[in-house]
Scaffold this motif. Structure first.
Motif, short mmCIF file in Angstrom:
data_model
loop_
_atom_site.label_atom_id
_atom_site.label_comp_id
_atom_site.label_asym_id
_atom_site.label_seq_id
_atom_site.Cartn_x
_atom_site.Cartn_y
_atom_site.Cartn_z
N VAL A 10 2.19 7.87 17.89
CA VAL A 10 3.07 8.48 16.89
C VAL A 10 2.29 9.53 16.12
CG1 VAL A 10 4.57 8.10 14.90
CG2 VAL A 10 4.35 6.31 16.65
N THR A 11 2.76 10.77 16.13
CA THR A 11 2.24 11.79 15.23
C THR A 11 3.13 11.83 14.00
OG1 THR A 11 3.52 13.68 16.04
CG2 THR A 11 1.50 13.12 17.25
N GLY A 12 2.58 12.23 12.86
CA GLY A 12 3.37 12.21 11.64
C GLY A 12 3.69 10.81 11.19
N ALA A 13 2.82 9.85 11.52
CA ALA A 13 3.11 8.44 11.28
C ALA A 13 3.14 8.07 9.81
CB ALA A 13 2.07 7.57 12.00
N ALA A 14 2.51 8.86 8.96
CA ALA A 14 2.49 8.55 7.53
C ALA A 14 3.60 9.25 6.76
CB ALA A 14 1.14 8.94 6.93
N GLY A 15 4.43 10.04 7.45
CA GLY A 15 5.48 10.79 6.79
C GLY A 15 6.72 9.95 6.49
N PHE A 16 7.72 10.61 5.95
CA PHE A 16 8.97 9.96 5.56
C PHE A 16 9.61 9.22 6.73
CE2 PHE A 16 13.69 11.17 4.74
CZ PHE A 16 13.98 9.90 4.27
N VAL A 17 9.88 9.92 7.81
CA VAL A 17 10.48 9.30 8.99
C VAL A 17 9.43 8.50 9.76
CG1 VAL A 17 11.69 9.71 11.17
CG2 VAL A 17 12.25 11.08 9.16
N GLY A 18 8.24 9.05 9.90
CA GLY A 18 7.20 8.40 10.70
C GLY A 18 6.85 7.02 10.21
N SER A 19 6.74 6.83 8.90
CA SER A 19 6.38 5.51 8.39
C SER A 19 7.48 4.50 8.67
CB SER A 19 6.09 5.58 6.89
OG SER A 19 7.21 6.10 6.17
N ALA A 20 8.75 4.94 8.62
CA ALA A 20 9.85 4.02 8.93
C ALA A 20 9.86 3.66 10.41
CB ALA A 20 11.18 4.67 8.54
N VAL A 21 9.52 4.61 11.27
CA VAL A 21 9.47 4.34 12.71
C VAL A 21 8.33 3.39 13.04
CG1 VAL A 21 9.10 5.37 14.98
CG2 VAL A 21 10.53 6.55 13.31
N VAL A 22 7.16 3.63 12.46
CA VAL A 22 6.01 2.75 12.71
C VAL A 22 6.32 1.33 12.27
CG1 VAL A 22 3.64 2.24 12.02
CG2 VAL A 22 4.27 4.57 12.67
N GLU A 23 6.93 1.20 11.10
CA GLU A 23 7.30 -0.13 10.61
C GLU A 23 8.24 -0.82 11.59
OE1 GLU A 23 9.66 -2.17 6.82
OE2 GLU A 23 9.04 -0.06 6.74
N ARG A 24 9.21 -0.07 12.11
CA ARG A 24 10.17 -0.64 13.06
C ARG A 24 9.47 -1.08 14.34
NH1 ARG A 24 15.84 -0.19 14.02
NH2 ARG A 24 15.85 0.24 11.79
N LEU A 25 8.58 -0.25 14.88
CA LEU A 25 7.88 -0.58 16.12
C LEU A 25 6.98 -1.80 15.95
CD1 LEU A 25 6.95 3.01 17.32
CD2 LEU A 25 8.58 1.47 18.42
N VAL A 26 6.25 -1.84 14.85
CA VAL A 26 5.36 -2.98 14.60
C VAL A 26 6.16 -4.26 14.48
CG1 VAL A 26 3.77 -3.99 12.92
CG2 VAL A 26 3.53 -1.59 13.56
N ARG A 27 7.30 -4.18 13.81
CA ARG A 27 8.16 -5.36 13.66
C ARG A 27 8.66 -5.85 15.01
NH1 ARG A 27 11.24 -3.34 9.83
NH2 ARG A 27 13.08 -2.88 11.09
N GLN A 28 8.80 -4.94 15.97
CA GLN A 28 9.25 -5.31 17.31
C GLN A 28 8.10 -5.77 18.20
OE1 GLN A 28 11.24 -1.74 18.64
NE2 GLN A 28 13.13 -2.22 17.56
N GLY A 29 6.90 -5.78 17.66
CA GLY A 29 5.74 -6.22 18.44
C GLY A 29 5.17 -5.16 19.35
N VAL A 30 5.48 -3.90 19.09
CA VAL A 30 4.99 -2.80 19.92
C VAL A 30 3.60 -2.37 19.43
CG1 VAL A 30 5.41 -0.42 20.64
CG2 VAL A 30 7.34 -2.01 20.38
N GLN A 31 2.71 -2.08 20.35
CA GLN A 31 1.40 -1.58 20.00
C GLN A 31 1.50 -0.10 19.66
OE1 GLN A 31 -1.61 -2.41 22.94
NE2 GLN A 31 -3.22 -1.29 21.83
N VAL A 32 1.05 0.27 18.46
CA VAL A 32 1.21 1.63 17.97
C VAL A 32 -0.15 2.27 17.73
CG1 VAL A 32 2.12 3.10 16.12
CG2 VAL A 32 3.42 1.08 16.87
N ARG A 33 -0.29 3.49 18.22
CA ARG A 33 -1.46 4.32 17.91
C ARG A 33 -0.97 5.50 17.08
NH1 ARG A 33 -4.61 6.41 23.00
NH2 ARG A 33 -5.07 4.17 23.07
N ALA A 34 -1.62 5.79 15.97
CA ALA A 34 -1.18 6.85 15.08
C ALA A 34 -2.23 7.94 14.97
CB ALA A 34 -0.88 6.29 13.69
N LEU A 35 -1.79 9.17 15.11
CA LEU A 35 -2.66 10.31 14.83
C LEU A 35 -2.72 10.46 13.32
CD1 LEU A 35 -4.25 12.82 15.83
CD2 LEU A 35 -2.10 14.09 15.67
#
Length: 311
Positions: A10-35
């Protein structure tokens, strides 16, 4: 939703939309790498330092990655600054994705690439792309690179919810300067909650179905300006507009002795010009939900807006 295994970058992972997406993926048990450029990310996320404006810093970023969610973008600045991130940064990211064999790339685009005209219920491919700012021009160029690589581009219009620093704050500021209904508040616009948008992006990244091309990303039902303003003012304890004014009168009032700037004109357009887009193709192919209508959706996050002193 069936979730595909693998790492999502995920690029832009700390942004408005990005942080919500990362939270959703982590909650689903997905492994996330953030730039990560300047701001850190949530616990449990693999953070890799880098900068889209420095292509050399992206080397090896996509190794072991199965999907890329490209949510990072430069908004505002000079043409050179925007181009460095939105075009050349995207190009470098795609090179790394191809080198690593990544086959699924999803980018967060913007309906701003259609310009400021009247848009009513348009579907993907129906409108000419006539961006009116250096941000939109360069974001469109980046979108085209992603599409040429076989990726998917989501184009929301206005996004609200926890973390929003533009849409509702800009509306509140405008109402303080322009306490009137513009053309009766009849104009309609596409909005989507950040939670709904995050759900769509997450599913496009890890869901079983692969959907390509350009997709509009808004709630299926557009919101008229009167409902938008009544909802926001009620939830935030602000006064309703009094009286009515037409669009030329509103622009003259805001311009004072001269013409209002481009930002002000676009904000007034939110209340006076139809900007709504058919999102049926997106929601018709996903399990993700577009969520409730704006009135209910905004009530769910109004406490955040009140706590951040938007008023």
């Amino acid at each position: 939703m069936k979730v595909e295994n693998g790492v999502v970058l995920v690029t832009g992972a700390a942004g408005f939309v990005g942080s919500a997406v990362v939270e959703r993926l982590v909650r689903q048990g997905v492994q996330v790498r953030a730039l990560v450029h300047r701001v850190g990310v949530a616990p449990g996320v693999e953070a890799v330092p880098g900068d889209l404006a420095r292509p050399v810093s992206l080397r090896g970023l996509c190794e072991g990655v199965t999907s890329v969610l490209h949510l990072g973008a430069r908004v505002g600045g000079t043409l050179q600054e925007c181009r460095a991130v939105n075009v050349e940064g995207t190009r470098a990211l795609l090179v790394e994705a191809e080198r690593a064999g990544v086959r699924r790339i999803v980018q967060l685009g913007t309906a701003a690439v259609y310009g400021d005209g009247v848009h009513r219920g348009v579907v993907e491919g129906e409108l000419a792309e006539v961006p009116g700012s250096v941000t939109s021009v360069t974001r469109l160029a980046g979108e085209r690179l992603v599409l040429a690589a076989g990726g998917t581009v989501l184009r929301p219009h206005l996004v609200y919810g926890r973390g929003d620093r533009w849409v509702v704050p800009a509306l509140v500021e405008l109402l303080a300067r322009l306490p009137y209904w513009v053309d009766g508040g009849r104009a309609r616009t596409s909005l989507t909650s950040v939670e709904a948008l995050a759900g769509a992006l997450a599913e496009l990244a890890v869901g079983h179905r692969v959907v390509g091309g350009v997709l509009h990303a808004g709630h299926p039902e557009p919101v008229c300006a009167r409902e938008l303003v009544e909802t926001v003012t009620r939830e935030l304890g602000l006064p309703l507009p009094a009286g009515d004014i037409d669009l030329p009168g509103a622009l003259a009032l805001l311009g004072g002795a001269g013409e209002p700037d481009a930002v002000t004109r676009r904000r007034v357009g939110l209340l006076a010009v139809d900007h709504w887009y058919d999102s049926g193709r997106l929601w018709g192919q996903l399990e993700a939900s577009p969520g409730p209508r704006f009135t209910e959706g905004f009530a769910r996050c109004a406490d955040w807006y009140r706590a951040t002193a938007v008023t």
